[in-house]
Design an enzyme around this catalytic site. Structure first.
Site, PDB file in Angstrom:
ATOM      1  N   ASP A 104       0.869  -1.188   0.000  1.00  0.00           N
ATOM      2  CA  ASP A 104       0.000   0.000   0.000  1.00  0.00           C
ATOM      3  C   ASP A 104       0.902   1.232   0.000  1.00  0.00           C
ATOM      4  O   ASP A 104       2.123   1.115  -0.109  1.00  0.00           O
ATOM      5  CB  ASP A 104      -0.912   0.012   1.237  1.00  0.00           C
ATOM      6  CG  ASP A 104      -2.177   0.834   0.993  1.00  0.00           C
ATOM      7  OD1 ASP A 104      -2.038   2.036   0.673  1.00  0.00           O
ATOM      8  OD2 ASP A 104      -3.279   0.280   1.095  1.00  0.00           O
ATOM      9  N   HIS A 251       5.313  28.249 -12.027  1.00  0.00           N
ATOM     10  CA  HIS A 251       5.982  27.519 -13.090  1.00  0.00           C
ATOM     11  C   HIS A 251       6.271  26.082 -12.726  1.00  0.00           C
ATOM     12  O   HIS A 251       5.922  25.187 -13.505  1.00  0.00           O
ATOM     13  CB  HIS A 251       7.222  28.228 -13.644  1.00  0.00           C
ATOM     14  CG  HIS A 251       7.658  27.504 -14.871  1.00  0.00           C
ATOM     15  ND1 HIS A 251       7.100  27.716 -16.101  1.00  0.00           N
ATOM     16  CD2 HIS A 251       8.483  26.461 -15.020  1.00  0.00           C
ATOM     17  CE1 HIS A 251       7.572  26.852 -16.957  1.00  0.00           C
ATOM     18  NE2 HIS A 251       8.427  26.071 -16.328  1.00  0.00           N
TER      19      HIS A 251
END
Ligand code: HEA
Ligand code: HEA
Ligand code: CUA
Ligand SMILES: [Cu+2]
Lengths: 531, 292, 390
Positions: A104, A251
């Site tokens: 997991d 950005h």
């Protein structure tokens, strides 16, 4: 492969609401993420339809200018924070543990919280549509002083951003811990599938950039309510300071949207070319270079604010430089296809289209990066065309490819290939009709974020809107295909595609609730067969 | 790299969703308050109460699992990574405020006062011709809009003492760690107590300093960019110190109850890391906000 | 069916555009960037074309290889997959070549940028100040010093642009591209243009000059242009600045130096005259006509043609206490003179008689039938009186 095949005899799952609200299972949480992302894609898309309807003809037909601006703002926030990012995290949740042989995610409870924050955060944001003064309307970039004119929606906007930031940071931490700590014994970093690599690097970007945005919007809040003057020249601040902060986040953010897409395509192209990915190591280094460079180019969004010339030159050079590692990636994908034995199922079609259209978006990006010329392009539809090419025909196309590629693994059924192909071709054509003419609009002088325009822009706007409606309706087909596939269909094999490699294809389809509870044994021979 | 042990995957848990709800209610309350809705503060209080409940419950679960020996070495590593990267995200959060301070001093104030023309030829000449650069900046470009202060807090007064306090607390927490590694419980508790005390004394001094600045020096958050950066940086730092000191107090309480062993005491280390981080941020503050 | 024929011509253009893109990109058919009328704008155009061609060629090569592979290396054609997975040589080559291309683009870009940065030795300086939603031009230096111009969207566009106006934008060639008063400048003269703002960030863009610059409150940016051809040049505000962002055009008339000096003289006389209007007395009818014109020019963007404003953003003037109650006349006048909150101040821009007429107009239009008459004298007094507007 019997060594790693799974024993699915005690596949017990929790039931009812608890299964979803209390979940600590990476597959369930991944599914939640993906469904949420698709829902948000439609809500954000519906707003885009309002935008395109208003722009269909000159004159104001449907909405007031203020509401138009709200639509643009919320459309972008939803698409970016609600659709593309969650879809990427959803894929990471589903696939990374499977790809690295982990049972997991490393921190399963935190994983649940990262997801459940999203609907609540968007409840905060979307509730503003019904408030006095309307939803935020200053653009998704939230520049002051304009954003400070927002009405009651203002604190909701800020807190929604904080909330989303918390979710993304927790998600990113989880992915990093999973990849560095949970790999099956014997898998080195340089043996991980490229999708995993791109997500690790994306996570670094998230952790380093989102808190900065949180700090920035906190300053907006104090400027509005506590009398600080960060963004007010009268007190010694500067509105442009916010732009620096925003784009220092913003950005890297666009690469947060793009890198997982690169990862997806790097899984799919080798699978359908039946040939190993070309230049694996250089792919990893190129991704890392893009990520590092992305922190040094932010001011290319601000060439017109009046930066000192040395700054403009620096940011121009850094921006142009990003074309090099991105080019390496594009060339590697093509070299992977070269001398392969290719077939063109839907995931491959979307991936090939991605390579072409993303590159076109990258080309316009390079043009924008040349400072003196950006003085003409900036804040026109040329920019809108650029970023929809990298976002829609880039990120979204890659996500579609991923959905088709892994649907058999998720549902245990093959999707309808014929419908998938129709969906692809319609999407391909309509998205280009939608966004290609916007290049012309921008060059001819149409500014962005305007609800109405001169008749000289009428033709291309109409074309673009028609493409937009066609693209929107086509996506209903996608929903149909996914539902149909989930309900039934041809049973998928464990290895659903004959060229597909990687641990995720070693477990049955659909992937059982628990996988790799004991780590798979990765002998040298097994590893070689995987990559 | 993974070990062969079986990894512990917790069963479904209600805490994450409670946490989400509590944050949601907190934000909602805050937003309502900003919009001057009267019920806002009650909503906010409910949110904060839920948040506390969630932290207590979630950590109680984790502690119980840890004591029950459910965690392997690998889980421990996951926790460590989680904490480490969380601290990095906090560093970046402060970076935004330090960035603002840097920008104001290196760019916006010089531009407004006509130094280093950069791309802003004419700003001083046509808009703020009477404004002169200074730091601390007490005469604003538009004096009517922001309050003037009499003086700023000097570095070598209480802030210097506070620096010493925090540095000392960094040492005491390390001593506590050494004691823990030697399984010397008395020394551990003593050093931890000293750390918590130092933390709270710091907060106390800081609060006194704030009162002094606001009441006697007229230095408020409305005092232009100096007041803005001063209060946001020290304010968020003070908030972090308070949280850190509370966390240390919990750790002290737990070590009195004998929760930690020589080898297995991640919670202690996590809080210690956090404390060091708060410490380092203060050094930055002392140098850049108070001193130079 | 106008819509349908419009649709047809659009589709034709679409087909043309898609198939002849590389060709038509060169033609001046509103498909490409404008070459402009300054040396700089032409260099920018060149730079744009060079880059466009460079990326087009790269695209053709890269996609060419890809399509070749797609057609020849497909399973259905019996292609067998090779096993190779890296080649250091080609990887180095395709790192170096793009780097070289980029450097060769960066060099001319650097030179051009340095040239653009030099605003020294300009003959005329104009300051453009943006506000929601109009431009103000102050001639600061050189011939014309002292002139101030307010420039906002032309009345006809304003009317057409109202939602449900029933008017067709197609009937107005310069829809949203015209202003009431353009800025006038001489050709072949180095002009320095400063940009700044009063409220939020705007951006001043004339494509024909080759650049745009943000107008930032509290800061000034500068740039320059030498216009080489007479003519009328149109541009727009290009930074989102609120509801009126799309309604903030820029129009520049470039004329010969002779015409320019003539215009300056005329303008100065007119400006002096408009300063002193407080003695003018008008009757109700004159006030209403003039007031309506002022309203359309200045107030309509926000308060709308029907005076009802936009819910949540701009209050309605219809039935507003400020505009109907008798003891609010002072407040009403000063609301226009000083502005309030998001409403800008008009005191500097409008003469006493302008304000008197627009106040009279708003107190009598749309059922605000107060019958009040406000004369210029009252406005002049309101200017001198203590501020009742906070
Ligand atoms: C997924 C998102 C994404 C991606 C990947 C990119 C990628 C790039 N972007 Fe884009 N960009 C956005 C999303 C993105 N962008 C958004 C959302 C905005 C607008 C935000 C707003 O204002 O609202 C924006 C705006 C934007 C601007 C500001 C424009 C303006 O407002 O004036 C600039 C300017 O430099 C820019 C540049 C670039 C560059 C150089 C790349 C490069 O990474 C591209 C590199 C790729 C290639 C170049 C193609 C492949 C390379 C080769 C085949 C090798 C050979 C090529 C050469 C040698 C040329 N982008
Ligand atoms: C991942 C990001 C992403 C994505 C996927 C999109 C997808 C789309 N975008 Fe978006 N867009 C942005 C990010 C994105 N956009 C950003 C960042 C901005 C800048 C905002 C700013 O300026 O602040 C922007 C701005 C923007 C503009 C500019 C507005 C302006 O400047 O005035 C336009 C205009 O055409 C536009 C259009 C579209 C369209 C038509 C789609 C389509 O692809 C959407 C398709 C999806 C659907 C249509 C949903 C599915 C279908 C239905 C809901 C069924 C109903 C269908 C019908 C009724 C036909 N977008
Ligand atoms: Cu002014 Cu946009
Ligand atoms: Cu960018």
């Amino acid at each position: 492969m019997s060594t790693i095949a799974h024993d699915d005899h005690h596949d017990h799952k929790p039931t009812g609401l608890k299964r979803w609200f209390f979940s600590t299972n990476h597959k369930d949480i991944g599914t939640l993420y993906l469904i949420f992302a698709l829902t948000m894609f439609f809500i954000g898309g519906a707003m885009a339809m309002i935008i395109r309807a208003e722009l269909f003809q000159p004159g104001l037909q449907f909405v007031d200018p203020q509401f138009y601006n709200s639509m643009v703002t919320v459309h972008a926030l939803i698409m970016i924070f609600g659709a593309v990012m969650p879809a990427g995290v959803g894929l990471a949740n589903w696939m990374i543990p499977l790809m690295i042989g982990a049972p997991d995610m490393a921190l399963p409870r935190m994983n649940n919280m990262s997801f459940w924050i999203l609907p609540f955060a968007f409840a905060l944001l979307l509730s503003t549509l019904f408030m006095d003064g309307g939803a935020p309307a200053g653009g998704w970039t939230m520049y002051p002083p304009l954003v400070l004119q927002t009405g009651d929606a203002f604190p909701f906007l800020i807190f929604a951003v904080h909330f989303l930031g918390i979710s993304s940071i927790m998600g990113a931490i989880n992915i990093i811990a999973t990849v560095f700590n949970m790999r099956a014994p014997g898998m080195t970093l340089m043996q991980m599938p490229l999708f995993v690599w791109t997500w690790v690097i994306t996570s670094f970007l998230l952790i380093a950039s989102l808190p900065v945005l949180a700090g920035g919007v906190t300053m907006l809040l104090t400027d509005k309510y506590f009398g600080t003057s960060f963004f007010d020249a009268a007190g010694g601040g500067d509105p442009v300071l916010f732009q620096h902060i925003f784009w220092f986040f913003g950005h890297p953010e666009v690469y947060i949207l793009a890198l997982p897409a690169f990862g997806i395509v790097s899984q799919i192209i080798p699978a359908f070319a039946r040939k190993p990915l070309f230049g694996y190591a250089s792919m990893v280094y190129a991704t890392a270079s893009i990520a590092i460079l992305s922190f040094f180019v932010w001011a290319h969004h601000m060439f017109t604010v009046g930066l000192p010339i040395k700054g403009e030159l620096f940011f121009m050079y850094a921006t142009m430089l990003i074309a090099v590692p991105t080019g390496v990636k594009v060339f590697n994908w093509i070299a992977t296809m070269w001398k392969g034995s290719m077939t063109f199922e839907t995931p491959m079609l979307f991936s090939v289209a991605f390579v072409i259209l993303f590159t076109i978006g990258g080309f316009s990006g390079l043009m924008l990066g040349i400072t003196p010329v950006d003085f003409q392009y900036h804040d026109t539809y040329f920019v809108v065309a650029h970023f929809h090419y990298v976002l829609l025909t880039g990120a979204i196309f890659a996500l579609m490819a991923a959905a088709y590629y892994w649907l058999p693994k998720w549902t245990g059924n093959m999707y309808d290939e014929r419908l998938g192909k129709i969906h692809f071709w319609l999407s391909l054509i309509s998205s280009n009709v939608l966004f290609f003419p916007q290049h012309f609009l921008g060059l001819a002088g149409m500014p962005r974020r305007i609800p109405d325009y001169n008749i000289q822009f009428a033709d291309f706007n109409m074309i673009s809107s028609i493409g937009g409606f066609a693209y929107g309706i086509t996506q209903l087909l996608f929903v149909y295909i996914v539902i149909k596939c989930a309900m039934g269909g041809k049973k998928a094999r464990a290895r659903s595609w004959d060229g597909a490699k990687g641990l995720e294809w070693e477990v049955p389809s659909p992937a059982p609730f628990h996988t790799f509870e004991t780590p798979p044994k990765l002998t040298k021979k097994v590893l070689e067969s995987l990559y | 790299m993974a070990t062969q042990e079986i990894y512990y995957i917790p069963e479904g848990s209600k805490w994450p969703i409670v946490g989400t709800l509590s944050l949601f209610v907190t934000f909602l309350g805050g937003a309502m308050m900003f919009n001057s809705v009267d019920a806002g503060k009650y909503v906010l209080i409910i949110g904060l109460a839920l948040l506390t409940y969630m932290f207590a419950g979630w950590f109680a679960d984790v502690i119980a699992e840890s004591i029950a020996g459910k965690y392997s070495k690998q889980v421990d590593v996951s926790f460590r990574m989680g904490m480490g990267w969380f601290i990095l995200s906090e560093v970046m959060f402060f970076a935004a405020f330090f960035g603002a301070l840097y920008y104001a001093r290196m760019f916006s104030i010089p531009w407004l006062s006509g130094e280093g023309q950069g791309g802003h030829n004419g700003t001083h000449e046509f808009l703020w011709s009477s404004f002169q650069a200074s730091w601390p900046m007490n005469v604003m470009p538009d004096p009517a809009k922001y309050t003037q202060y009499k003086d700023v807090v000097p570095a070598f007064g209480v802030p210097a003492i506070n620096t010493a306090l925090l540095l000392a607390s960094g040492v005491t927490v390390t001593f506590a760690h050494w004691a823990l590694k030697k399984a010397n419980r008395t020394a551990l508790s003593a050093w931890l107590f000293a750390t918590v005390a130092l933390g709270f004394i710091f907060v106390y001094f800081q609060a006194g300093e704030y009162a002094h600045a606001m009441n006697d020096l007229d230095l408020t958050i409305n005092g232009g960019i100096y007041g803005s950066t001063f209060y946001l940086l020290t304010g968020f730092h003070g908030f972090h110190v308070t949280m850190g000191a509370v966390m240390l107090a919990v750790i002290l309480f737990r070590s009195l109850k004998g929760h930690f062993s020589k080898k297995d005491h991640f919670a202690f280390e996590a809080v210690a890391w956090y404390w060091h981080f708060v410490d380092v941020v203060w050094l930055g503050l002392f140098i850049f906000v108070y001193w130079i | 069916m106008k819509g349908i024929s419009k649709l047809k011509s659009s589709l034709q253009k679409l087909v043309l555009a898609l198939f002849f893109m590389p060709l038509s990109a060169m033609a001046d058919w509103a498909l490409n960037m404008r070459q402009g009328v300054t040396p700089i704008s032409q260099e920018i155009y060149q730079m744009h074309m060079v880059t466009l061609w460079v990326v087009t060629v790269i695209g053709i090569l890269v996609f060419g290889v890809m399509f070749w592979s797609i057609f020849h290396h497909r399973k259905s054609k019996g292609a067998k997959a090779s096993k190779f997975s890296h080649s250091t040589t080609v990887e180095i080559i395709w790192t170096i070549i793009p780097t070289a291309i980029i450097i060769s683009l960066a060099i001319p870009a650097t030179k051009l940028l340095i040239k653009m940065d030099d605003t020294s030795e300009s003959a005329i300086t104009v300051k453009a100040t943006g506000s929601q939603w109009k431009w103000k031009y102050d001639y600061l230096d050189g011939v014309g010093e002292g002139i101030t111009i307010f420039s906002s969207l032309d009345a006809k566009s304003k009317e057409i642009s109202q939602r449900d106006s029933g008017l067709d934008p197609m009937d107005h060639v310069n829809y949203l591209r015209d202003v009431d008063e353009p800025i006038v400048l001489p050709i072949n003269t180095k002009i320095r243009i400063l940009t700044t703002s009063q409220d939020v960030i705007h951006a001043w863009w004339l494509p024909d000059l080759g650049w745009k610059r943000d107008a930032i409150p509290g800061f000034i940016n500068d740039n320059w242009a030498v216009i080489e051809k007479t003519g009328t040049y149109r541009g727009k505000c290009t930074e989102i600045c609120g509801a009126g962002h799309g309604y903030m055009p820029i129009v520049l008339k470039a004329v010969s130096m002779q015409d320019y000096t003539a215009w300056v003289d005329e303008k100065k006389i007119a400006q002096a005259a408009s300063k002193n209007t407080s003695n003018i007395v008008l009757n109700m009818e004159e006030l209403m006509t003039k007031g309506e014109a002022v309203y359309k020019a200045q107030c309509l963007v926000c308060h709308q043609a029907n005076g009802e404003g936009l819910k949540g953003a701009f209050p309605s003037i219809v039935g507003s206490p400020v505009a109907v109650e008798a003891d609010n006349r002072m407040r009403h006048n000063q609301q226009i003179i000083y502005g309030k909150g998001l409403m800008p101040a008009f005191g500097e821009q409008l003469s006493d008689v302008d304000i008197a007429s627009v106040v009279s107009f708003t107190r009598n239009a749309w059922g605000n039938n107060t019958g009040d008459i406000i004369q210029a004298k009252e406005v002049a007094e309101a200017r001198k009186a203590a501020k009742v507007i906070k």
